[in-house]
Motif scaffolding. Structure first.
Motif, PDB file in Angstrom:
ATOM      1  N   GLU A 105     146.905  22.348  -0.931  1.00  0.00           N
ATOM      2  CA  GLU A 105     148.175  22.008  -1.567  1.00  0.00           C
ATOM      3  C   GLU A 105     149.227  23.075  -1.289  1.00  0.00           C
ATOM      4  O   GLU A 105     148.911  24.196  -0.887  1.00  0.00           O
ATOM      5  N   PHE A 106     150.484  22.668  -1.510  1.00  0.00           N
ATOM      6  CA  PHE A 106     151.587  23.618  -1.527  1.00  0.00           C
ATOM      7  C   PHE A 106     151.733  24.109  -2.962  1.00  0.00           C
ATOM      8  O   PHE A 106     152.253  23.401  -3.823  1.00  0.00           O
ATOM      9  N   GLY A 107     151.246  25.306  -3.205  1.00  0.00           N
ATOM     10  CA  GLY A 107     151.273  25.840  -4.558  1.00  0.00           C
ATOM     11  C   GLY A 107     152.625  26.410  -4.926  1.00  0.00           C
ATOM     12  O   GLY A 107     153.589  26.365  -4.155  1.00  0.00           O
ATOM     13  N   ASP A 108     152.722  26.958  -6.136  1.00  0.00           N
ATOM     14  CA  ASP A 108     153.985  27.522  -6.617  1.00  0.00           C
ATOM     15  C   ASP A 108     154.423  28.712  -5.781  1.00  0.00           C
ATOM     16  O   ASP A 108     155.617  28.887  -5.523  1.00  0.00           O
ATOM     17  N   SER A 109     153.477  29.529  -5.342  1.00  0.00           N
ATOM     18  CA  SER A 109     153.844  30.718  -4.574  1.00  0.00           C
ATOM     19  C   SER A 109     153.026  30.894  -3.310  1.00  0.00           C
ATOM     20  O   SER A 109     153.168  31.892  -2.609  1.00  0.00           O
ATOM     21  N   SER A 110     152.152  29.936  -2.994  1.00  0.00           N
ATOM     22  CA  SER A 110     151.305  30.057  -1.806  1.00  0.00           C
ATOM     23  C   SER A 110     150.847  28.689  -1.341  1.00  0.00           C
ATOM     24  O   SER A 110     150.919  27.703  -2.081  1.00  0.00           O
ATOM     25  N   ILE A 111     150.397  28.655  -0.094  1.00  0.00           N
ATOM     26  CA  ILE A 111     149.740  27.460   0.440  1.00  0.00           C
ATOM     27  C   ILE A 111     148.244  27.681   0.246  1.00  0.00           C
ATOM     28  O   ILE A 111     147.662  28.594   0.839  1.00  0.00           O
ATOM     29  N   ASN A 112     147.632  26.882  -0.574  1.00  0.00           N
ATOM     30  CA  ASN A 112     146.246  27.101  -0.974  1.00  0.00           C
ATOM     31  C   ASN A 112     145.279  26.376  -0.043  1.00  0.00           C
ATOM     32  O   ASN A 112     145.545  25.268   0.426  1.00  0.00           O
ATOM     33  N   PHE A 113     144.151  27.029   0.199  1.00  0.00           N
ATOM     34  CA  PHE A 113     143.126  26.440   1.059  1.00  0.00           C
ATOM     35  C   PHE A 113     141.756  26.628   0.427  1.00  0.00           C
ATOM     36  O   PHE A 113     141.570  27.405  -0.516  1.00  0.00           O
ATOM     37  N   GLU A 114     140.794  25.895   0.982  1.00  0.00           N
ATOM     38  CA  GLU A 114     139.408  25.965   0.509  1.00  0.00           C
ATOM     39  C   GLU A 114     138.491  26.001   1.722  1.00  0.00           C
ATOM     40  O   GLU A 114     138.673  25.246   2.676  1.00  0.00           O
ATOM     41  N   THR A 115     137.520  26.883   1.680  1.00  0.00           N
ATOM     42  CA  THR A 115     136.541  26.954   2.766  1.00  0.00           C
ATOM     43  C   THR A 115     135.138  26.792   2.187  1.00  0.00           C
ATOM     44  O   THR A 115     134.836  27.308   1.100  1.00  0.00           O
ATOM     45  N   ARG A 116     134.279  26.077   2.913  1.00  0.00           N
ATOM     46  CA  ARG A 116     132.924  25.787   2.457  1.00  0.00           C
ATOM     47  C   ARG A 116     131.938  26.115   3.562  1.00  0.00           C
ATOM     48  O   ARG A 116     132.184  25.812   4.733  1.00  0.00           O
ATOM     49  N   PHE A 117     130.801  26.712   3.180  1.00  0.00           N
ATOM     50  CA  PHE A 117     129.739  27.005   4.141  1.00  0.00           C
ATOM     51  C   PHE A 117     128.417  27.113   3.395  1.00  0.00           C
ATOM     52  O   PHE A 117     128.386  27.239   2.171  1.00  0.00           O
ATOM     53  N   TRP A 118     127.317  27.047   4.146  1.00  0.00           N
ATOM     54  CA  TRP A 118     125.975  27.042   3.561  1.00  0.00           C
ATOM     55  C   TRP A 118     125.305  28.390   3.746  1.00  0.00           C
ATOM     56  O   TRP A 118     125.554  29.087   4.735  1.00  0.00           O
ATOM     57  N   ILE A 119     124.430  28.751   2.788  1.00  0.00           N
ATOM     58  CA  ILE A 119     123.606  29.946   2.916  1.00  0.00           C
ATOM     59  C   ILE A 119     122.151  29.556   2.672  1.00  0.00           C
ATOM     60  O   ILE A 119     121.861  28.546   2.018  1.00  0.00           O
ATOM     61  N   ASP A 120     121.227  30.356   3.197  1.00  0.00           N
ATOM     62  CA  ASP A 120     119.797  30.082   3.049  1.00  0.00           C
ATOM     63  C   ASP A 120     119.282  30.644   1.727  1.00  0.00           C
ATOM     64  O   ASP A 120     118.539  31.631   1.681  1.00  0.00           O
ATOM     65  N   SER A 121     119.683  30.018   0.644  1.00  0.00           N
ATOM     66  CA  SER A 121     119.223  30.448  -0.682  1.00  0.00           C
ATOM     67  C   SER A 121     119.525  29.337  -1.682  1.00  0.00           C
ATOM     68  O   SER A 121     120.473  28.572  -1.498  1.00  0.00           O
TER      69      SER A 121
ATOM     70  N   ALA B 265     123.244  32.220   8.325  1.00  0.00           N
ATOM     71  CA  ALA B 265     122.985  30.782   8.168  1.00  0.00           C
ATOM     72  C   ALA B 265     124.046  29.930   8.859  1.00  0.00           C
ATOM     73  O   ALA B 265     123.796  28.766   9.186  1.00  0.00           O
ATOM     74  N   VAL B 266     125.238  30.497   9.086  1.00  0.00           N
ATOM     75  CA  VAL B 266     126.316  29.775   9.783  1.00  0.00           C
ATOM     76  C   VAL B 266     126.129  30.002  11.276  1.00  0.00           C
ATOM     77  O   VAL B 266     126.468  31.063  11.805  1.00  0.00           O
ATOM     78  N   GLU B 267     125.561  29.026  11.959  1.00  0.00           N
ATOM     79  CA  GLU B 267     125.218  29.204  13.370  1.00  0.00           C
ATOM     80  C   GLU B 267     126.437  29.150  14.281  1.00  0.00           C
ATOM     81  O   GLU B 267     126.484  29.816  15.307  1.00  0.00           O
TER      82      GLU B 267
END
Length: 295
Positions: A229-245, A216-218
């Motif tokens: 954010e800069f977390g306590d022990s890591s640099i946190n990230f978020e990823t978003r994508f769509w699926i056909d469902s 679904a990700v063309e």
């Protein structure tokens, strides 16, 4: 005593004779009433089938189609019954029946307030275009696929294959989240990397991995990558994508697959997902002795 018995017997005979005379006189009416009632029964079945065929073109739920056809059939039979009572000249009996039905209906209505509320709510739900069989919804703290909708409850099949029966009244009065109103669902995945990681390389690696793992990700532009954010022990990230469902189960499966692919990609490129750690800063004025005392 014998005289009284003879008088009572003669009166009973006269009464029976009058009933026989009345029966003979009313034989034509009885035949007509019987014919009318049979015609009403046949007509009710025909109209019920006809209404089902007409409603097949509508978007009503199957349970509501059956209900409406049965109600139409009952109405036709009741009309036939009233005609029969009129033919037999039983107007007084008809009035008595109607009066009794009113009293009984009032008593039943008071006793079955909850059931009637669910019935009314079921009729309302049957006309909602955005709620139908096969939809994946969330309401009243439960989530699952709509497998049945009748006049009492909405039946949901949860991801663990258990069935949940939610009264129609609660479904109408509370918010409904329908995952099936669109053709796609968004997957949101959160993670973190070590502070010494190359953030640009992390971003490019995650986006490239997701774009290759899902049909679904063309292209890579369909993947949204955000450092949070800069977390306590890591640099946190978020990823978003769509699926056909639109199924929550398929979303969970896609999230699991994404986690596996990203973890393998991180391992191949020596990118660390750190464990929670804590650094202790001890002032120089505090000396820690390594000698252990013995009792």
């Amino acid at each position: 005593m014998e005289k009284q018995f003879r008088e009572a017997w003669s009166k009973m005979i006269e009464k029976l004779e009058s009933w026989v005379d009345m029966l003979v006189v009313n034989i034509p009416n009885l035949i007509i009433a019987l014919v009318v009632f049979v015609i009403a029964l046949l007509l009710s079945r025909y109209i019920s089938n006809l209404s089902m065929k007409l409603m097949d073109k509508s978007k009503l739920q199957e349970s509501m189609k059956n209900l409406i056809s049965k109600v139409v059939s009952i109405v036709v039979v009741l009309i036939g019954l009233f005609l029969v009572l009129g033919i037999l000249d039983l107007g007084k009996a008809l009035n008595t029946i109607l009066a009794g039905a009113g009293v009984v209906g009032l008593a039943v209505g008071l006793a079955l307030q909850g059931a009637l509320a669910n019935t009314y709510s079921g009729i309302v739900l049957a006309y909602i275009k955005h709620l139908k069989f096969g939809d994946w919804i969330e309401t009243n703290g439960f989530e699952g696929e709509v497998v049945d909708l009748d006049l009492r409850s909405v039946t949901l099949k949860q991801p663990d294959n258990n069935l949940v029966y939610i009264p129609n009244k609660l479904v109408v009065e509370n918010p409904i989240k329908n995952f099936s109103t669109t053709a796609q669902s968004r997957v949101i995945l959160e993670c973190g990397v070590a502070y010494d990681s190359d953030l640009r390389a992390v971003r490019d690696l995650v986006v490239n991995t997701i774009s290759k793992s899902f049909k679904a990700v063309e292209n890579e532009e369909d993947v949204i990558f955000l450092f949070k954010e800069f977390g306590d022990s890591s640099i946190n990230f978020e990823t978003r994508f769509w699926i056909d469902s639109t199924s929550a189960l398929e979303v969970a499966k896609a999230k699991t697959k994404a986690m596996i692919e990203i973890k393998e990609a991180f391992d191949k490129n020596n990118i660390t997902i750190p464990f929670p750690i804590r650094t202790l800063d001890i002032p120089d004025s505090i000396h820690i002795s390594k000698e252990s005392s013995q009792d």
